[in-house]
Design an enzyme around this catalytic site. Structure first.
Site, PDB file in Angstrom:
ATOM      1  N   ASP A   6       0.855  -1.179   0.000  1.00 37.52           N
ATOM      2  CA  ASP A   6       0.000   0.000   0.000  1.00 37.52           C
ATOM      3  C   ASP A   6       0.888   1.225   0.000  1.00 37.52           C
ATOM      4  O   ASP A   6       1.933   1.230   0.620  1.00 37.52           O
ATOM      5  CB  ASP A   6      -0.882   0.006   1.247  1.00 37.52           C
ATOM      6  CG  ASP A   6      -2.119  -0.843   1.031  1.00 37.52           C
ATOM      7  OD1 ASP A   6      -2.639  -0.819  -0.107  1.00 37.52           O
ATOM      8  OD2 ASP A   6      -2.548  -1.516   1.969  1.00 37.52           O
TER       9      ASP A   6
ATOM     10  N   THR B 266     -14.469  15.749  15.776  1.00 36.89           N
ATOM     11  CA  THR B 266     -14.539  17.052  15.087  1.00 36.89           C
ATOM     12  C   THR B 266     -13.698  17.073  13.824  1.00 36.89           C
ATOM     13  O   THR B 266     -14.015  17.777  12.873  1.00 36.89           O
ATOM     14  CB  THR B 266     -14.037  18.171  16.009  1.00 36.89           C
ATOM     15  OG1 THR B 266     -12.675  17.888  16.350  1.00 36.89           O
ATOM     16  CG2 THR B 266     -14.844  18.257  17.282  1.00 36.89           C
TER      17      THR B 266
ATOM     18  N   LYS C 260      -8.175  24.539  11.514  1.00 35.62           N
ATOM     19  CA  LYS C 260      -7.809  23.921  10.232  1.00 35.62           C
ATOM     20  C   LYS C 260      -8.341  22.486  10.262  1.00 35.62           C
ATOM     21  O   LYS C 260      -8.449  21.861  11.312  1.00 35.62           O
ATOM     22  CB  LYS C 260      -6.296  23.945  10.019  1.00 35.62           C
ATOM     23  CG  LYS C 260      -5.491  23.090  10.980  1.00 35.62           C
ATOM     24  CD  LYS C 260      -4.058  22.990  10.508  1.00 35.62           C
ATOM     25  CE  LYS C 260      -3.300  21.875  11.216  1.00 35.62           C
ATOM     26  NZ  LYS C 260      -3.070  22.101  12.656  1.00 35.62           N
TER      27      LYS C 260
END
Lengths: 561, 666
Positions: free
Chosen positions: B285, B359, B379
């Site tokens: 991966d 969040t 951000k």
């Protein structure tokens, strides 16, 4: 001079390997050949008469069964023929029936491409028996060997395949395309050199001493060609290739040696070509060459040096002067390296080391080129073992041309090694331990041991050459050597076909930098090394009490009574 | 551990156990025969041969016991992490009951809260929590484990740091991965691998050949007018049969598993480790394996009505207290591009809002000079910020939406910066290829292994990273189905494929691959499907596993070759000794000039026993592995173990002969 001749002979084999190998590939892959116009109609006819379905391929078991059935029928018929020769035609000298043990031994001998002759042909076999044994089996047994070798190559070349080809088709092709035409050409070459080819009665001549001698005549050239080409070795005359009618000139000598190795050498190229790895084929050829040149050099050197007790230079006892020590030693090495067994000198009379060479050649497993077909499927076993032992060392599951070598393959490969060792060692041991075995030898001490060991080795290795000196036509040797020949042939072929079947069914693993290399010098040396190590470790004790000790004893100046 | 192994060496003399190893079984029979013959021939030679034959068997058993002991010790160290805690099992009526962790069964559900040990291996079925897995991985940074995703698996012995989760136990007592691994090492369940079986057959075959060669020596000797005693024949046989590899074969296998365990990898079978050596295609991966999982800020893109410096300031503020690599890279970028110096959040009176799984934003709350309100700088992911500005009455501008799309399509990660209701711009986080990856792939290529990078990125980005990292091939926009299809395709082409995976949707591919390494952090389904579990969840470890697998096979091959090559010297020692009385001329074969026939035979037997002990370290450590092409490795090993195997015993036997002569034992 002697070694130049060896080198020249080897060069002849080397440069002709590719043409014959390529031709065999074309024959067995069903590609076009220049002989098709002649052979193809004949093939169709035989297929129709015998009910062969050329399209139907066989699994390894079916292939083995067909091979076994063909051989067994040949064996039984030959046995019956020999037992009944006194009531059958073509028996002008009214010879009696061949005894059961000798008939068994002879029938097995010719069926297995051994051509061990425990009898004196002229005084035992009727003309019909001779023709059936020599003519039929010389072709049939050699064609069987070639067919099996081709099936083995297919096993390596194919992937995820259930079949190895059709035995009957391969058998017919090997005969019609290879053995018949090549022996025809070879016979003509021999004829041109003075080998006789007639159906005359014996010629009566008055010798220089004033005695009368009957010189047998017959269709020698045609027999001679297939005798060598098919690595049969059974001579028309008892003296075999030492007889001037079989092998008159140094040129025929060279030519006959060439014929002995030709098909076996060519099959290495066929292997490389059919598997798409020509370099692999050459590596196998190189391994065989390495062993051949080493053994031959040893033998030639020993015979040229001769026996230090005599101070007579080269050892010429039991040799034809028109060949001399070197050519005789070379012929001995060739005929035992390939499982031919034709002889142009008496191996029994060689120096200990000179006699060690033919014995050791056979003990290596008849894979130093080996017999027609037999050499290739024989070395196939050693390839499997070499790849398995050394293959682990590159850090992967051992693989041979992309086929993983697994437990089953190793088991079958070891089985063939074991069967051969069993018959050589147990047979020789039995001979040394019994009166029946010992009473046939003509020398005491180590040389006697060599005689007994050579008989069982030659039989189990399907070579057929004799160390002479041994009276082989006894019940003990007829039965025992017959068994050795039988198991040495069929318990080699069946496991080998089993491995081929197992490989054919496997998926090919992609090649990468981590793949075990089976081409190049390293592999050739490895393969030769494995053959030598296996042979040496198995037979060193026996050899050390035979030719090895005889050599040291000779060096020390002692003789045996 | 050594003392324990010595004790075990005697326990293992039990013929029922020895039978599993035919070569050493034959040696034991030989030892027994010579010992019984001692009743008749009470000679020093007889005694010494019997002694050394027993020693040969014991040395072999010792090697196996030592390897087992090391494996057990390693496994025990792992198992120690599973303290016997009291678990809070949920009952059917919704209540809780205390149960010892060792009695938890598959399907039990337990509640774990902050600062509690997870009682057993299982899957989170409810809640989300950060977990400290240092006990098994040694890595102190906590990891998130949550229900329903690819990060739902938890391991017994790890500690929940925050929140509350409900775990469903997935293994019966004594059936955890570690338990299984321990049993593999202990031998009770150890099954011979395919290569081991094939090698066993070869060794058994050779043993029969040598049996034939020695047994027939008796009639040959009698014919020649001499004789050989049973004891000497037994001694010869033991010297010839491949005892060196026969003695060390199982130790090599166990040591291979030990080495895998040392790398914190649990292998489900010895077969899996062997298969790793055969692998020629590696699927890796991209994220976390080839590139650093955490991306680096490389560019700031302000919104159309925002000054670049304003964005840089806000980005820096939001990241000042952010200790993640991404956060630090933003601070560095702001300094490089706009000369913004690092500031202390405390001096500004700010308050750090950390990133949470819920969040998916982080930032700061700063006091303002002229009002009681606070400036909230954040951000985070585009959708999270979108929700944030909307909640504050703002709007998500279209140019930002476009910038986000561009960055994402180029394989980057867009991080949107906002202050209250206003979106300021986007931070471009980019994949950075891990250091040293190029060299590792080069190393793999030399081993004949091709690497394929798997990524969800579009082909363009994927190609860029693939080039940068130096992988051989790339599978872009890969879905789990693509992955599976790729493995099947490679296998059909004759390749053996290894891969790592963690998600449930990796499970089919893991099962299909020849070697599937599941990350310990992955789901239970992934772990069940693979044949190895990496406790550290480090996907690059596949490379080490491949090397261990190769080393395992090489060690076996090397010692087999060595063992067989040794026989040459032994013949030269024993054969002349046996027949010197019959044929004094055979002295010519005594190339080592061994003192007497008795000394020669004894020296060979002693060498044969001692070489086992000498090679135990090699068997446990494995032969040195270098990533060279097969041809070069073969040449090197043939020289070392083939040619070496022929030469070494000549020296060794001669040396022992000299010593025996000095101490007067021969």
């Amino acid at each position: 001079m002697a070694f130049t001749k060896v080198a020249l002979f080897f060069l002849l084999v080397a440069v002709t390997t590719k043409p014959i190998g390529l031709y065999m590939r074309r024959v067995f892959c069903g590609e076009r050949t220049f002989l098709d116009p002649l052979a193809a109609p004949l093939e169709r006819l035989i297929h129709r008469l015998a009910g062969i379905d050329a399209k139907r391929e066989q699994s390894w078991q079916a292939y083995a069964l067909a091979m076994l059935a063909f051989s067994m029928i040949g064996l039984v018929l030959t046995y019956a023929l020999l037992r009944l020769q006194h009531v059958l035609p073509l028996n002008p000298d009214h010879l009696g029936a061949v005894g059961p043990d000798l008939a068994w031994n002879t029938a097995v001998s010719f069926t297995t491409n051994t051509d061990w002759q425990a009898y004196v042909g002229e005084s035992t076999m009727s003309q019909l028996s001779q023709m059936a044994a020599l003519a039929f089996h010389n072709f049939a047994s050699a064609a069987t060997g070639i067919a099996v070798a081709i099936a083995v190559i297919r096993g390596v070349a194919r992937q995820r395949a259930a079949t190895l080809g059709n035995f009957w088709v391969d058998l017919v092709r090997a005969t019609l395309w290879i053995l018949l035409p090549l022996s025809l050409v070879a016979a003509i070459v021999l004829l041109s050199q003075g080998v006789v080819q007639n159906f005359d009665t014996s010629t009566r001549v008055r010798t220089l001493e004033g005695a009368t001698q009957a010189i047998a005549q017959g269709p020698v050239a045609s027999q001679e060609a297939i005798k060598e080409l098919g690595t049969n070795g059974g001579g028309f005359f008892n003296a075999n290739s030492a007889h001037p009618y079989e092998n008159p000139t140094p040129f025929t000598n060279l030519f006959e040696m060439f014929l002995i190795l030709w098909i076996a050498a060519g099959l290495t190229y066929t292997l490389g070509s059919m598997t798409g790895k020509p370099r692999h084929g050459w590596a196998v050829f190189a391994a065989m060459s390495l062993l051949f040149l080493a053994m031959t050099s040893l033998g030639v050197a020993a015979e040229i040096r001769g026996n230090p007790l005599h101070h007579l230079g080269p050892n010429l006892e039991g040799k034809e002067t028109r060949f001399g020590a070197a050519d005789s030693a070379l012929f001995a090495s060739v005929t035992t390296a390939a499982s031919c067994g034709a002889v142009n000198a008496m191996h029994d009379s060689f120096t200990p080391l000179g006699g060690f060479v033919p014995l050791a050649n056979i003990l290596l497993g008849e894979v130093v080129f080996g017999g027609a077909g037999a050499g290739l499927y024989g070395i196939f076993v050693f390839i499997i073992l070499a790849v398995f032992i050394a293959g682990l060392m590159v850090g992967r599951t051992p693989e041979y041309l992309g086929k993983k070598i697994e437990a089953k393959d190793v088991k079958l490969a070891m089985l063939t090694v074991l069967i051969f060792a069993l018959f050589v060692l147990a047979g020789s041991a039995l001979a040394t331990a019994t009166n029946a075995g010992r009473s046939s030898i003509s020398n005491a001490g180590p040389h006697g041991l060599s005689q007994m060991a050579y008989a069982y080795t030659s039989a189990a290795g399907n070579n057929g050459s004799a160390f002479a000196g041994l009276n082989a036509n006894t019940r003990f040797y007829n039965i025992g050597l017959g068994l050795a020949m039988f198991f040495g042939r069929f318990f080699m072929i069946i496991p080998v076909l089993g491995i081929a079947g197992s490989l054919a069914a496997k998926k090919r693993i992609a090649e990468s930098a981590g793949t075990f290399p089976v081409d190049g010098a390293l592999f050739a040396i490895l393969l030769a090394g494995v053959i030598v190590i296996v042979g040496a470790l198995t037979y060193f004790p026996m050899l050390s009490l035979g030719p090895v000790v005889e050599h040291f004893v000779m060096q020390s100046g002692k003789v045996f009574g | 551990m050594k003392r324990r192994a010595m004790f075990d060496a005697f326990v293992k003399l039990d013929p029922r156990r020895m039978w599993r190893n035919p070569v050493m079984f034959l040696v034991e029979v030989g030892a027994l025969v010579t010992t019984l013959l001692l009743l008749r021939d009470r000679t020093l030679l007889q005694l010494q041969i019997a002694f050394w034959l027993w020693a040969t068997v014991l040395f072999a058993n010792f090697a196996e016991a030592l390897a087992e002991g090391r494996g057990k010790a390693q496994a025990a160290a792992l198992r120690k992490t599973k303290h016997d805690t009291v678990a809070r099992r949920l009952t059917n009526d919704g209540g809780e009951e205390p149960v010892p962790a060792s009695q938890l069964r598959k399907g039990d559900r337990v509640v774990v809260e902050a600062n509690q040990l997870i009682p057993g291996d299982g899957t989170v079925i409810e809640g989300i929590a950060s977990v400290n897995e240092a006990a098994i991985t040694g890595e102190s940074a906590p990891v998130i484990r949550e229900a329903g995703g690819d990060r739902s698996a938890v391991t017994g012995g790890t500690i929940v740091l925050s929140d509350r989760i409900v775990v469903e136990i997935t293994s019966e007592p004594g059936q955890t991965f570690i338990d299984r691994m321990i049993r593999l090492v202990e031998g009770a369940e150890r099954q011979k691998t395919p290569n081991e079986i094939a090698l066993d057959i070869l060794l058994a075959g050779l043993t029969i050949v040598f049996l034939l060669a020695t047994v027939t020596l008796k009639p040959f000797a009698l014919y020649s007018g001499g004789d050989v005693s049973i004891t000497v024949l037994v001694a010869l046989l033991v010297c010839l049969i491949p005892t060196t590899i026969g003695a060390l074969l199982s130790a090599i296998g166990i040591a291979g598993m030990d080495r895998v365990l040392q790398h914190n990898v649990l292998a489900m079978s010895g077969r899996a480790i062997e298969a790793a050596g055969d692998v020629n295609v590696l699927l890796l991966d991209k994220t976390g394996t080839i590139t650093l999982g955490n991306r680096q800020a490389t560019e700031l893109r302000p919104a159309h009505d925002v000054d670049a410096r304003t964005l840089a300031e806000a980005a820096q503020l939001s990241s000042l207290a952010d200790e993640t690599p991404e956060g630090r890279s933003i601070v560095v970028l702001a300094k490089e591009q706009h000369g913004l110096r690092g500031r202390d959040l405390h001096d500004l009176g700010g308050h750090f809002v950390p990133f949470t799984a819920k969040t998916r934003m982080s930032g700061v709350d700063l006091p303002t000079v002229d009002s009681p309100a606070v400036r909230r700088v954040r951000k985070g992911a585009a959708d999270a910020i979108d929700a944030f500005v909307r909640a504050n009455g703002g709007d998500f501008p279209d140019d930002i939406r476009a910038a986000v799309a561009t960055i994402a399509s180029a394989g980057g990660t867009p991080l949107v910066v906002a202050e209250d209701a206003r979106v300021l711009g986007v931070i471009y986080l980019k994949d950075v290829v891990k250091g040293g990856m190029r060299e590792r792939f080069e190393r793999l290529r030399m081993m004949g292994i091709r690497t394929v990078m798997i990524t969800g990125d579009n082909p363009l980005t994927a190609e860029t990273i693939a080039r940068e990292a130096g992988v051989d091939d790339v599978l872009a926009e890969a879905t789990p189905e693509d992955k599976l299809a790729l493995i099947r395709r490679e296998q059909a082409g004759g390749n053996l494929v290894a891969m790592t995976g963690d998600g449930t949707n990796d499970a089919p591919a893991l099962a299909q691959a020849d070697v599937g390494v599941a990350m310990n952090s992955g789901t239970q389904a992934a772990k069940e499907a693979g044949n190895m579990v990496d406790l550290d969840s480090n996907p690059t470890k596949l490379i080490e596993i491949v090397e261990i697998g190769k080393q395992l096979l090489m060690t076996r091959g090397a010692l087999t070759t060595f063992s067989i090559a040794n026989d040459v010297a032994k013949y030269f020692a024993i054969i002349p000794a046996l027949f010197l009385a019959t044929y004094p001329q055979l002295q010519a074969l005594n190339v080592m000039h061994l003192a007497t026939p008795r000394s020669a035979i004894l020296s060979a037997v002693i060498f044969n026993a001692l070489v086992i002990v000498a090679l135990v370290p090699l068997a446990l450590r494995g032969v040195a592995y270098r990533p060279l092409g097969a041809a070069r490795i073969l040449r090197r090993n043939l020289l070392l173990y083939g040619a070496g195997g022929i030469v070494v015993p000549f020296l060794g036997i001669k040396l022992i002969d000299l010593v025996l002569g000095l101490v007067g034992l021969a």
